[in-house]
Design a protein around this motif. Structure first.
Motif, PDB file in Angstrom:
ATOM      1  N   VAL A  92       0.835  -1.206   0.000  1.00 53.52           N
ATOM      2  CA  VAL A  92       0.000   0.000   0.000  1.00 53.52           C
ATOM      3  C   VAL A  92       0.870   1.256   0.000  1.00 53.52           C
ATOM      4  CG1 VAL A  92      -1.629   1.360   1.375  1.00 53.52           C
ATOM      5  CG2 VAL A  92      -2.007  -1.089   1.053  1.00 53.52           C
ATOM      6  N   LEU A  93       1.896   1.292   0.854  1.00 54.39           N
ATOM      7  CA  LEU A  93       2.737   2.481   0.951  1.00 54.39           C
ATOM      8  C   LEU A  93       3.559   2.699  -0.322  1.00 54.39           C
ATOM      9  CD1 LEU A  93       3.968   2.209   4.665  1.00 54.39           C
ATOM     10  CD2 LEU A  93       2.166   3.670   3.743  1.00 54.39           C
ATOM     11  N   LYS A  94       4.017   1.612  -0.951  1.00 51.26           N
ATOM     12  CA  LYS A  94       4.778   1.760  -2.192  1.00 51.26           C
ATOM     13  C   LYS A  94       3.893   2.309  -3.310  1.00 51.26           C
ATOM     14  CE  LYS A  94       8.279  -1.788  -1.302  1.00 51.26           C
ATOM     15  NZ  LYS A  94       8.766  -3.152  -1.647  1.00 51.26           N
ATOM     16  N   ILE A  95       2.645   1.844  -3.369  1.00 52.87           N
ATOM     17  CA  ILE A  95       1.716   2.371  -4.381  1.00 52.87           C
ATOM     18  C   ILE A  95       1.481   3.851  -4.150  1.00 52.87           C
ATOM     19  CG2 ILE A  95      -0.655   2.258  -5.232  1.00 52.87           C
ATOM     20  CD1 ILE A  95      -0.591  -0.753  -4.639  1.00 52.87           C
ATOM     21  N   LEU A  96       1.277   4.237  -2.862  1.00 55.27           N
ATOM     22  CA  LEU A  96       1.066   5.644  -2.546  1.00 55.27           C
ATOM     23  C   LEU A  96       2.278   6.493  -2.936  1.00 55.27           C
ATOM     24  CD1 LEU A  96      -0.616   5.406   0.972  1.00 55.27           C
ATOM     25  CD2 LEU A  96      -1.681   6.263  -1.110  1.00 55.27           C
ATOM     26  N   ALA A  97       3.466   5.980  -2.646  1.00 52.44           N
ATOM     27  CA  ALA A  97       4.677   6.733  -2.966  1.00 52.44           C
ATOM     28  C   ALA A  97       4.880   6.865  -4.471  1.00 52.44           C
ATOM     29  CB  ALA A  97       5.888   6.060  -2.328  1.00 52.44           C
ATOM     30  N   GLY A  98       4.305   5.941  -5.252  1.00 54.81           N
ATOM     31  CA  GLY A  98       4.487   5.972  -6.695  1.00 54.81           C
ATOM     32  C   GLY A  98       3.327   6.560  -7.464  1.00 54.81           C
ATOM     33  N   LEU A  99       2.350   7.136  -6.783  1.00 47.86           N
ATOM     34  CA  LEU A  99       1.184   7.695  -7.480  1.00 47.86           C
ATOM     35  C   LEU A  99       1.560   8.858  -8.389  1.00 47.86           C
ATOM     36  CD1 LEU A  99      -1.658   7.697  -4.777  1.00 47.86           C
ATOM     37  CD2 LEU A  99      -1.556   6.344  -6.872  1.00 47.86           C
ATOM     38  N   SER A 100       2.587   9.635  -8.008  1.00 51.35           N
ATOM     39  CA  SER A 100       2.969  10.824  -8.784  1.00 51.35           C
ATOM     40  C   SER A 100       4.444  11.115  -8.530  1.00 51.35           C
ATOM     41  CB  SER A 100       2.107  12.018  -8.364  1.00 51.35           C
ATOM     42  OG  SER A 100       2.629  13.218  -8.876  1.00 51.35           O
ATOM     43  N   CYS A 118       4.324   9.468  18.487  1.00 47.62           N
ATOM     44  CA  CYS A 118       4.045   8.451  17.471  1.00 47.62           C
ATOM     45  C   CYS A 118       5.348   7.721  17.169  1.00 47.62           C
ATOM     46  CB  CYS A 118       3.506   9.082  16.187  1.00 47.62           C
ATOM     47  SG  CYS A 118       1.778   9.563  16.296  1.00 47.62           S
ATOM     48  N   VAL A 119       5.225   6.476  16.784  1.00 47.59           N
ATOM     49  CA  VAL A 119       6.382   5.657  16.433  1.00 47.59           C
ATOM     50  C   VAL A 119       6.343   5.388  14.936  1.00 47.59           C
ATOM     51  CG1 VAL A 119       7.545   3.450  16.796  1.00 47.59           C
ATOM     52  CG2 VAL A 119       6.397   4.580  18.714  1.00 47.59           C
ATOM     53  N   ARG A 120       7.453   5.632  14.248  1.00 49.74           N
ATOM     54  CA  ARG A 120       7.498   5.333  12.819  1.00 49.74           C
ATOM     55  C   ARG A 120       7.487   3.826  12.618  1.00 49.74           C
ATOM     56  NH1 ARG A 120      12.742   6.515   9.177  1.00 49.74           N
ATOM     57  NH2 ARG A 120      13.323   4.492  10.049  1.00 49.74           N
ATOM     58  N   HIS A 121       6.596   3.357  11.739  1.00 52.35           N
ATOM     59  CA  HIS A 121       6.546   1.931  11.434  1.00 52.35           C
ATOM     60  C   HIS A 121       7.229   1.631  10.104  1.00 52.35           C
ATOM     61  CE1 HIS A 121       5.195  -2.198  11.382  1.00 52.35           C
ATOM     62  NE2 HIS A 121       4.654  -2.007  10.177  1.00 52.35           N
ATOM     63  N   LEU A 122       6.818   2.334   9.050  1.00 49.89           N
ATOM     64  CA  LEU A 122       7.375   2.075   7.724  1.00 49.89           C
ATOM     65  C   LEU A 122       7.186   3.320   6.868  1.00 49.89           C
ATOM     66  CD1 LEU A 122       8.699  -0.385   6.348  1.00 49.89           C
ATOM     67  CD2 LEU A 122       6.460  -0.978   5.413  1.00 49.89           C
ATOM     68  N   CYS A 123       8.222   3.705   6.090  1.00 55.22           N
ATOM     69  CA  CYS A 123       8.141   4.905   5.247  1.00 55.22           C
ATOM     70  C   CYS A 123       8.799   4.640   3.889  1.00 55.22           C
ATOM     71  CB  CYS A 123       8.873   6.088   5.905  1.00 55.22           C
ATOM     72  SG  CYS A 123       8.040   6.744   7.357  1.00 55.22           S
ATOM     73  N   PHE A 124       8.249   5.286   2.843  1.00 53.21           N
ATOM     74  CA  PHE A 124       8.816   5.233   1.503  1.00 53.21           C
ATOM     75  C   PHE A 124       8.831   6.638   0.915  1.00 53.21           C
ATOM     76  CE2 PHE A 124       7.173   0.941   2.144  1.00 53.21           C
ATOM     77  CZ  PHE A 124       8.254   0.159   1.742  1.00 53.21           C
ATOM     78  N   GLY A 125       9.719   6.869  -0.053  1.00 58.04           N
ATOM     79  CA  GLY A 125       9.798   8.155  -0.726  1.00 58.04           C
ATOM     80  C   GLY A 125      11.099   8.876  -0.410  1.00 58.04           C
ATOM     81  N   PRO A 126      11.418   9.942  -1.168  1.00 52.43           N
ATOM     82  CA  PRO A 126      12.684  10.667  -0.984  1.00 52.43           C
ATOM     83  C   PRO A 126      12.882  11.239   0.419  1.00 52.43           C
ATOM     84  CG  PRO A 126      11.640  11.295  -3.063  1.00 52.43           C
ATOM     85  CD  PRO A 126      10.654  10.444  -2.330  1.00 52.43           C
ATOM     86  N   LEU A 127      11.796  11.584   1.084  1.00 59.09           N
ATOM     87  CA  LEU A 127      11.929  12.168   2.427  1.00 59.09           C
ATOM     88  C   LEU A 127      11.790  11.130   3.553  1.00 59.09           C
ATOM     89  CD1 LEU A 127       9.867  15.479   2.045  1.00 59.09           C
ATOM     90  CD2 LEU A 127      12.348  15.165   1.875  1.00 59.09           C
TER      91      LEU A 127
END
Length: 580
Positions: A92-100, A118-127
């Motif tokens: 789901v997160l990879k699709i969101l990061a690749g939408l645009s 909050c605790v970071r669980h998983l992140c994608f993208g340049p930032l």
């Protein structure tokens, strides 16, 4: 997250924070077209007085964490359980990061309200690398706002308001925060882009759809986490409880015992492995009272208690107070039983000794009248023996004297049996008995004493009352104690009225005397052990009576009658079941 069509009230709400007035209407229009119900907000009122535009983070007032939910789940537990759904979350997160190409960040964080973070669980993208492992709410106010408002938040022109969602030097044009699951948020989906204008409505529509897919994984993880938390709490109670606890299946087989039970069995020389797997309904060493308790709890599906069960163990007989609680089993069709045993051997020995002492004290208080009851038959025996020995009597006269001798011997026998039967330790066996018969025996023991004290007795004893399940000697002790206390309160003259009546499935016995009222400060303490207002009293009589009635599943309470007309003691007892 809701549908993009239909009633606007059914749409997910979103808080729009826009610093640029010219940009706000266009942002609102795109978000509404995407399916959101938009509410406008300004950053300063949301952050409070401590926040100054462009000021340092340390100058802001730290917000207090909200109250944790009753079933609050530690973020670490949820983090662990989400690993089972890592493929879904990552996809789901990879699709969101690749939408645009303009999307800079798509990530999932988990709320930790106990630490206002909050605790970071998983992140994608340049930032993604600019998101720290922990995101405290005083540094990331946008996360706090979403949690406390219970709605999504969109930050327009995030570069101008970078202290709402700092990216450690990174910049983005807009940031979307979505609490998930929507109805019971335990995490946040954060999504950022670098464009000065927001993405189009179609893209945000895809974001909503993907968020719904993410919700399913989150909800499953939440259910698993809450189950794990409940099991951990259950086990902590099981391990910390100062009682012997066993979990039984529906056949009466021991599935598990707690450490307290393990230690007690070890003290008795019984290995715990011999207890696990033992069927308590079939094992010969289990007392019948214990079997009946287990069967009653399994058949009735209601909690069942026994105040006193004696169990023969290798180091001697131990006395337990036992409670059994039916529970749903490990699958919906099965049933289990939680059995809790409290060892009361020493307490019961004290109570037994105290009961014997009180019985003998009661006999002592009526001793003079009992001596009179014995002396009258003896005088009659002496007179008729002298008559037979000293005077010539015909056959009819001799027969009449012998009949009188026989009657007086029976009177003596009845008196001594009544006194000895009461003075001996009363058996604990409960069996159906007549409550009127029990009362008559108590009155027989005290009738001469009452007469000597000039106390008039009035009784209302209905016929054909069902029996109660009781140990007769113990109830006689209770009734005699209340009668003698009433006589003492009336100071040698008065009336004692005793009424018995049926109240549905229980019987009520009322003892009403016309002595002085009990002071209100004493009334609530009269059943406490060792409480007495008499210099010669032990303060155990009413306390023991209360304990006896508890063992009989009965009640007792005292009250002053209105207009200072006396005091009444009211006892209730359940009728015996037809199968008793």
């Amino acid at each position: 997250m809701g549908s993009k069509t239909g009633n606007p009230r059914n749409r997910p709400s979103i808080l729009l924070i826009a610093s640029g007035r010219r940009r706000a209407p266009r942002v609102r229009s795109v978000l509404e077209d995407a399916g959101f119900r938009v509410e406008d907000a300004k950053p300063k009122p949301l952050l409070g007085r401590g926040r100054m535009a462009g000021g340092p983070v340390s100058s802001r007032k730290k917000s207090a964490p909200p109250l944790a939910a009753p079933e609050d789940i530690p973020a670490s537990q949820l983090q662990q359980d989400l690993r089972k759904y890592s493929e879904t979350v990552s996809a789901v997160l990879k699709i969101l990061a690749g939408l645009s190409p303009g999307i800079q960040l798509a990530g999932l964080g988990l709320y930790d309200p106990a630490h206002a973070s909050c605790v970071r669980h998983l992140c994608f993208g340049p930032l993604a690398r600019r998101i720290p492992e922990a995101m405290p709410w005083d540094r990331f106010p946008l996360l706090r706002i979403a949690y406390q408002k219970g709605s999504a938040v969109y930050l327009s022109d995030a570069a101008a308001e970078s202290d709402l969602f700092p990216l450690n030097g990174g910049h983005c044009g807009g940031c979307l925060i979505l609490p998930v699951p929507a109805q019971d948020p335990v995490g946040i989906l954060f999504f950022a882009h670098d464009q000065a204008e927001p993405l189009d409505a179609a893209t945000y529509g895809v974001v909503l759809s993907l968020a719904q897919a993410l919700e399913t994984a989150m909800e499953n993880a939440v259910l698993h986490s809450r189950l794990a938390v409940s099991e951990a709490r259950y086990r902590s109670i099981l391990f910390a409880a100062p009682f012997l606890i066993a979990l039984l299946d529906s056949q009466g087989t021991v599935l598990e015992i707690n450490p307290k039970a393990v230690r007690e069995f070890k003290r008795q020389g019984i290995p715990a492995k011999r207890v696990i797997g033992l069927n308590l309904l079939q094992y010969a060493g289990v007392p019948d009272e214990m079997r009946r308790l287990i069967l009653d709890a399994l058949e009735s599906s209601a909690a069942v208690s026994r105040e006193k069960i004696s169990i023969v163990l290798p180091r001697g007989v131990e006395v337990f107070r036992v409670h059994a609680f039916p529970m749903r089993g490990r699958n919906p069709a099965s049933k289990e039983l939680l059995v809790i045993g409290e060892m009361i051997t020493h307490y019961q020995q004290f109570m037994d000794d105290a009961e014997r002492t009180e019985r003998l004290a009661a006999i002592g208080r009526v001793a003079a009248s009992l001596a009179h009851e014995v002396n009258n038959p003896l005088q009659s025996l002496r007179s008729h023996l002298e008559l037979i020995r000293s005077y010539p009597l015909n056959e009819e006269e001799r027969e009449q004297s012998f009949r009188i001798l026989e009657r007086e011997v029976e009177r003596l026998d009845e008196t001594t049996r009544r006194v000895l039967g009461f003075a001996r330790p009363a058996p604990d066996i409960l069996q159906p008995v007549s409550i009127s018969g029990i009362l008559e025996q108590a009155l027989a023991l005290s009738k001469n004493y009452l007469r000597n004290q000039r106390v008039e007795i009035r009784t209302t004893l209905p016929e054909d009352l069902p029996p109660v399940l009781a140990a007769a000697g113990q109830l006689i002790q209770v009734f005699l104690n209340i009668i003698l206390n009433a006589v003492h309160a009336m100071k040698g003259e008065g009336h004692l009225e005793i009424r018995i009546r049926s109240l549905g499935d229980r019987v009520e016995v009322v003892f009403a005397n016309d002595g002085p009222p009990i002071p209100s400060e004493y009334l609530r303490r009269i059943f406490d052990p060792f409480f007495t207002t008499r210099p010669e009293g032990t303060g155990l009589g009413l306390s023991i009576s209360h304990a006896i009635l508890q063992r009989h599943h009965g009640t007792i309470h005292a009250a002053n009658l209105p207009h200072r007309r006396g005091v009444e003691f009211v006892i209730t007892l359940p009728f015996a079941s037809p199968h008793a």
